[in-house]
Design a protein around this motif. Structure first.
Motif, PDB file in Angstrom:
ATOM      1  N   LYS A 162       0.843  -1.202   0.000  1.00 39.07           N
ATOM      2  CA  LYS A 162       0.000   0.000   0.000  1.00 39.07           C
ATOM      3  C   LYS A 162       0.877   1.250   0.000  1.00 39.07           C
ATOM      4  O   LYS A 162       0.523   2.273  -0.592  1.00 39.07           O
ATOM      5  CB  LYS A 162      -0.905   0.017   1.229  1.00 39.07           C
ATOM      6  N   ALA A 191      -6.804   9.141  -0.992  1.00 40.08           N
ATOM      7  CA  ALA A 191      -6.928   9.615   0.388  1.00 40.08           C
ATOM      8  C   ALA A 191      -5.560  10.079   0.891  1.00 40.08           C
ATOM      9  O   ALA A 191      -4.546   9.429   0.628  1.00 40.08           O
ATOM     10  CB  ALA A 191      -7.449   8.483   1.267  1.00 40.08           C
ATOM     11  N   VAL A 195      -9.182   4.639   9.214  1.00 41.27           N
ATOM     12  CA  VAL A 195      -8.884   3.684   8.143  1.00 41.27           C
ATOM     13  C   VAL A 195      -7.437   3.242   8.305  1.00 41.27           C
ATOM     14  O   VAL A 195      -6.517   4.056   8.205  1.00 41.27           O
ATOM     15  CB  VAL A 195      -9.081   4.318   6.748  1.00 41.27           C
ATOM     16  N   LYS A 204      -4.532   0.332   7.299  1.00 39.63           N
ATOM     17  CA  LYS A 204      -4.240  -0.698   6.290  1.00 39.63           C
ATOM     18  C   LYS A 204      -2.864  -1.314   6.493  1.00 39.63           C
ATOM     19  O   LYS A 204      -1.850  -0.594   6.464  1.00 39.63           O
ATOM     20  CB  LYS A 204      -4.275  -0.077   4.883  1.00 39.63           C
ATOM     21  N   VAL A 243      -7.376  -4.508   5.946  1.00 37.61           N
ATOM     22  CA  VAL A 243      -7.933  -3.162   6.088  1.00 37.61           C
ATOM     23  C   VAL A 243      -8.985  -3.137   7.192  1.00 37.61           C
ATOM     24  O   VAL A 243      -9.896  -3.963   7.192  1.00 37.61           O
ATOM     25  CB  VAL A 243      -8.564  -2.690   4.763  1.00 37.61           C
ATOM     26  N   VAL A 303     -11.706  -0.501   8.917  1.00 40.47           N
ATOM     27  CA  VAL A 303     -12.372   0.810   8.912  1.00 40.47           C
ATOM     28  C   VAL A 303     -13.288   0.806  10.127  1.00 40.47           C
ATOM     29  O   VAL A 303     -14.186  -0.035  10.215  1.00 40.47           O
ATOM     30  CB  VAL A 303     -13.197   1.012   7.619  1.00 40.47           C
ATOM     31  N   GLU A 344      -5.049   6.400   6.869  1.00 36.13           N
ATOM     32  CA  GLU A 344      -5.478   7.405   5.899  1.00 36.13           C
ATOM     33  C   GLU A 344      -6.839   7.998   6.204  1.00 36.13           C
ATOM     34  O   GLU A 344      -7.613   7.495   7.020  1.00 36.13           O
ATOM     35  CB  GLU A 344      -5.427   6.837   4.477  1.00 36.13           C
ATOM     36  N   GLU A 345      -7.109   9.052   5.499  1.00 36.09           N
ATOM     37  CA  GLU A 345      -8.364   9.781   5.560  1.00 36.09           C
ATOM     38  C   GLU A 345      -9.517   8.865   5.105  1.00 36.09           C
ATOM     39  O   GLU A 345      -9.350   8.086   4.171  1.00 36.09           O
ATOM     40  CB  GLU A 345      -8.155  10.956   4.602  1.00 36.09           C
ATOM     41  N   TYR A 346     -10.663   8.993   5.760  1.00 31.67           N
ATOM     42  CA  TYR A 346     -11.849   8.219   5.393  1.00 31.67           C
ATOM     43  C   TYR A 346     -12.480   8.828   4.138  1.00 31.67           C
ATOM     44  O   TYR A 346     -12.691  10.033   4.061  1.00 31.67           O
ATOM     45  CB  TYR A 346     -12.858   8.237   6.538  1.00 31.67           C
ATOM     46  N   LEU A 347     -12.784   7.990   3.159  1.00 30.90           N
ATOM     47  CA  LEU A 347     -13.431   8.460   1.926  1.00 30.90           C
ATOM     48  C   LEU A 347     -14.892   8.039   1.937  1.00 30.90           C
ATOM     49  O   LEU A 347     -15.211   6.864   2.102  1.00 30.90           O
ATOM     50  CB  LEU A 347     -12.747   7.857   0.696  1.00 30.90           C
ATOM     51  N   GLU A 400     -18.542   3.105  -4.037  1.00 31.43           N
ATOM     52  CA  GLU A 400     -17.305   2.563  -4.612  1.00 31.43           C
ATOM     53  C   GLU A 400     -17.561   2.018  -6.012  1.00 31.43           C
ATOM     54  O   GLU A 400     -18.629   1.472  -6.294  1.00 31.43           O
ATOM     55  CB  GLU A 400     -16.768   1.449  -3.724  1.00 31.43           C
ATOM     56  N   LYS A 458     -18.816  -5.913  -0.704  1.00 26.41           N
ATOM     57  CA  LYS A 458     -17.742  -6.519   0.096  1.00 26.41           C
ATOM     58  C   LYS A 458     -18.232  -7.148   1.398  1.00 26.41           C
ATOM     59  O   LYS A 458     -17.613  -8.075   1.908  1.00 26.41           O
ATOM     60  CB  LYS A 458     -16.702  -5.454   0.422  1.00 26.41           C
ATOM     61  N   ILE A 464      -9.110   4.303  -3.894  1.00 30.10           N
ATOM     62  CA  ILE A 464      -9.033   3.612  -2.596  1.00 30.10           C
ATOM     63  C   ILE A 464      -7.859   2.645  -2.609  1.00 30.10           C
ATOM     64  O   ILE A 464      -7.109   2.532  -1.654  1.00 30.10           O
ATOM     65  CB  ILE A 464     -10.336   2.838  -2.303  1.00 30.10           C
ATOM     66  N   GLU A 465      -7.706   1.941  -3.713  1.00 33.74           N
ATOM     67  CA  GLU A 465      -6.618   0.965  -3.814  1.00 33.74           C
ATOM     68  C   GLU A 465      -6.420   0.596  -5.284  1.00 33.74           C
ATOM     69  O   GLU A 465      -7.308   0.782  -6.115  1.00 33.74           O
ATOM     70  CB  GLU A 465      -6.954  -0.316  -3.042  1.00 33.74           C
TER      71      GLU A 465
HETATM   72  P1  AMP Z   1      -8.854  -2.109   0.208  1.00 32.30           P
HETATM   73  O1  AMP Z   1      -8.274  -3.473   0.519  1.00 32.30           O
HETATM   74  O2  AMP Z   1      -7.883  -1.000   0.231  1.00 32.30           O
HETATM   75  O3  AMP Z   1      -9.777  -2.151  -0.965  1.00 32.30           O
HETATM   76  O4  AMP Z   1      -9.913  -1.829   1.367  1.00 32.30           O
HETATM   77  C1  AMP Z   1     -11.020  -2.691   1.578  1.00 32.30           C
HETATM   78  C2  AMP Z   1     -12.269  -1.871   1.770  1.00 32.30           C
HETATM   79  O5  AMP Z   1     -12.105  -0.969   2.878  1.00 32.30           O
HETATM   80  C3  AMP Z   1     -12.592  -0.952   0.593  1.00 32.30           C
HETATM   81  O6  AMP Z   1     -13.301  -1.581  -0.423  1.00 32.30           O
HETATM   82  C4  AMP Z   1     -13.425   0.104   1.275  1.00 32.30           C
HETATM   83  O7  AMP Z   1     -14.756  -0.345   1.444  1.00 32.30           O
HETATM   84  C5  AMP Z   1     -12.774   0.244   2.613  1.00 32.30           C
HETATM   85  N1  AMP Z   1     -11.807   1.365   2.570  1.00 32.30           N
HETATM   86  C6  AMP Z   1     -10.501   1.311   2.237  1.00 32.30           C
HETATM   87  N2  AMP Z   1      -9.934   2.534   2.284  1.00 32.30           N
HETATM   88  C7  AMP Z   1     -10.911   3.392   2.654  1.00 32.30           C
HETATM   89  C8  AMP Z   1     -10.951   4.806   2.885  1.00 32.30           C
HETATM   90  N3  AMP Z   1      -9.865   5.582   2.772  1.00 32.30           N
HETATM   91  N4  AMP Z   1     -12.134   5.337   3.237  1.00 32.30           N
HETATM   92  C9  AMP Z   1     -13.247   4.573   3.379  1.00 32.30           C
HETATM   93  N5  AMP Z   1     -13.263   3.242   3.191  1.00 32.30           N
HETATM   94  C10 AMP Z   1     -12.109   2.644   2.836  1.00 32.30           C
END
Ligand code: AMP
Ligand code: GLY
Length: 417
Positions: free
Chosen positions: A103, A118, A141, A143, A153, A155, A175-178, A182, A204, A272-273
């Motif tokens: 990440k 973010a 958030v 990770k 991850v 949240v 990180e900042e919450y988004l 999605e 998810k 987000i990723e």
């Molecule tokens: P990722 O493995 O980074 O996709 O994270 C898994 C899930 O966590 C994502 O699909 C989002 O639902 C949630 N998530 C990850 N990063 C954020 C963020 N900065 N703000 C809000 N939700 C997040």
């Protein structure tokens, strides 16, 4: 063209299904595969994480293209081993796959390329963790920096839980919450040219209404009637092309499938990723809508000749996939249960409704569950409402003791459009 697909989930079944329908493909192999993939490809046994073994198998089979499905072999450099053996590979090098594997690396690439994401801190000490959690506030958030099979991850509104997760990781991104819906947007690239696919949305959480624990994905649909029609162009310009250009500039060109996980926030689209491979279950619905035969697109990406490929062509139809998971998924899924109703779906539901296998294997005449996510029931229709109805009709025919599925996949979007 002879093609070998590495992996054995519903994503690989969707890839193998599309490849088996492509008149350019004369032989199709999958390793290790599953009970459903066995119906469209010849299965071979291999450890997908062993680059030398995969390269040996590819040479023995005399394939023209190897498609690596999951992230773990890509990050482990399996693509590099096969390329060194002189065989084209669809999938990035181990170094470029760090876009998914770390990440912190992804954040660094995005910062250099000016890609909106973010705001974040990379932390390695408890003091840094506390300062970062304090700076952003709730929801937190947190990770894990490395590959964690969807479990890295957290949240949460709960500071104690956020802190505990952060301290359990060696290196952590806070990180900042988004806020906002999605979207998953995939692009096929050879490291220079980028061809976007159609956007999809996945679900998810384990339970209806986005409740319950995070999972690998319980369903997906495409297209997104609620999304801005300019979304794909915008993400191409702001995210996909700059990221591919930055990785090339660094001397680690990315070829294969670039997966952008996006949040559509009130302040604009944010990443987000990134993932370095086709997403599961989004691939099931995206490939259901792709009209262009897949093999030559993947081969052109592998060979660095994607510029020669005309724009992709899409069916007007909508697609929905519903995942059937085993008892106790995602905690400690029970396996070995017989699955019934597969023949009925094949016989009764027509060619636009089909079952893609995830964790299944054959035991004599029976097909039994062999993983957490077991099946991905997929259907296309003239709109999402019709695709949904067909998918759920097939889900109802399938019997697997203790199994679970969400009943609200694409429900809201079907009402919107
Ligand atoms: P990722 O493995 O980074 O996709 O994270 C898994 C899930 O966590 C994502 O699909 C989002 O639902 C949630 N998530 C990850 N990063 C954020 C963020 N900065 N703000 C809000 N939700 C997040
Ligand atoms: N659908 C989420 C993923 O493939 O990571």
């Amino acid at each position: 063209m002879k093609v070998l697909v590495i992996g054995g989930g519903a994503r690989e079944h969707a890839l193998c299904r599309s490849l088996s329908l492509d008149p350019d493909v004369s032989a199709l192999y999958c390793a290790p595969g599953n009970a459903g993939i066995a119906e469209v490809a010849e299965l071979r046994d291999v450890d997908p994480l062993d680059g030398d073994a995969v390269a040996r198998l590819s040479t023995e089979l005399g394939v023209d293209l190897v498609v690596v499905g999951p992230e773990a072999p890509l990050v482990a450099g399996v693509g590099d081993a096969v390329r060194e053996a002189g065989i084209p590979v669809f999938g990035p090098s181990g170094e470029a796959a760090q876009l998914e594997g770390s990440k912190a690396f992804a954040k660094d690439v995005m910062a250099a390329a000016g890609v909106p994401t973010a705001r974040s801190y990379v932390c390695t000490t408890p003091e840094e963790v506390d300062a970062a959690l304090d700076a952003f506030g709730a929801p937190y958030v947190v990770k894990d920096d490395g590959l964690a099979a969807g479990k890295g991850v957290v949240v949460t509104e709960d500071l104690t839980a956020a802190r505990a997760h952060a301290l359990a990781c060696d290196r952590v991104v806070i990180e900042e919450y988004l806020d906002g819906p999605e979207v998953s947007l995939f692009a096929i690239t050879d490291g220079v040219t980028v061809l976007p696919l159609q956007p999809a949305q996945d679900f998810k959480r384990a339970l209806d209404g986005d409740e319950g624990p995070n999972t690998g994905g319980m369903g997906a649909y495409s297209p997104l009637p609620w999304a801005d029609p300019k979304l794909v162009d915008e993400v191409m310009e702001l995210v996909l092309q700059p990221t591919v250009d930055e990785l090339r500039r660094r001397g680690t060109p990315f070829s294969g499938l670039l997966y952008a996980g996006l949040a559509i926030t009130s302040r604009g689209t944010r990443v987000i990723e990134f993932n370095a491979r086709f997403g599961d279950p989004e691939t099931q619905v995206v490939l259901a809508r792709l009209r262009t035969p897949l093999a030559s697109v993947l081969l052109n990406a592998a060979n660095g000749t994607l510029a020669a490929e005309p724009a992709l062509s899409w069916r007007e139809d909508a697609a929905v996939t519903v995942v059937i998971a085993s008892h106790n998924y995602p905690e400690t899924p029970r396996t070995g249960d017989p699955i019934e109703g597969l023949a009925e779906v094949a016989a009764e539901d027509g060619p636009d409704t089909y079952v893609l296998h995830a964790g299944t294997r054959r035991e004599g005449d029976a097909v039994v569950s062999a993983g957490g996510r077991v099946l991905s029931v997929t259907a296309t229709g003239s709109d999402l409402a019709e695709a949904r109805e067909k998918a759920y009709k097939a889900v109802a025919r399938i019997k697997l003791d203790g199994s679970q599925h969400r009943t609200d996949i694409a429900a809201k979007a079907a009402q919107a459009g």
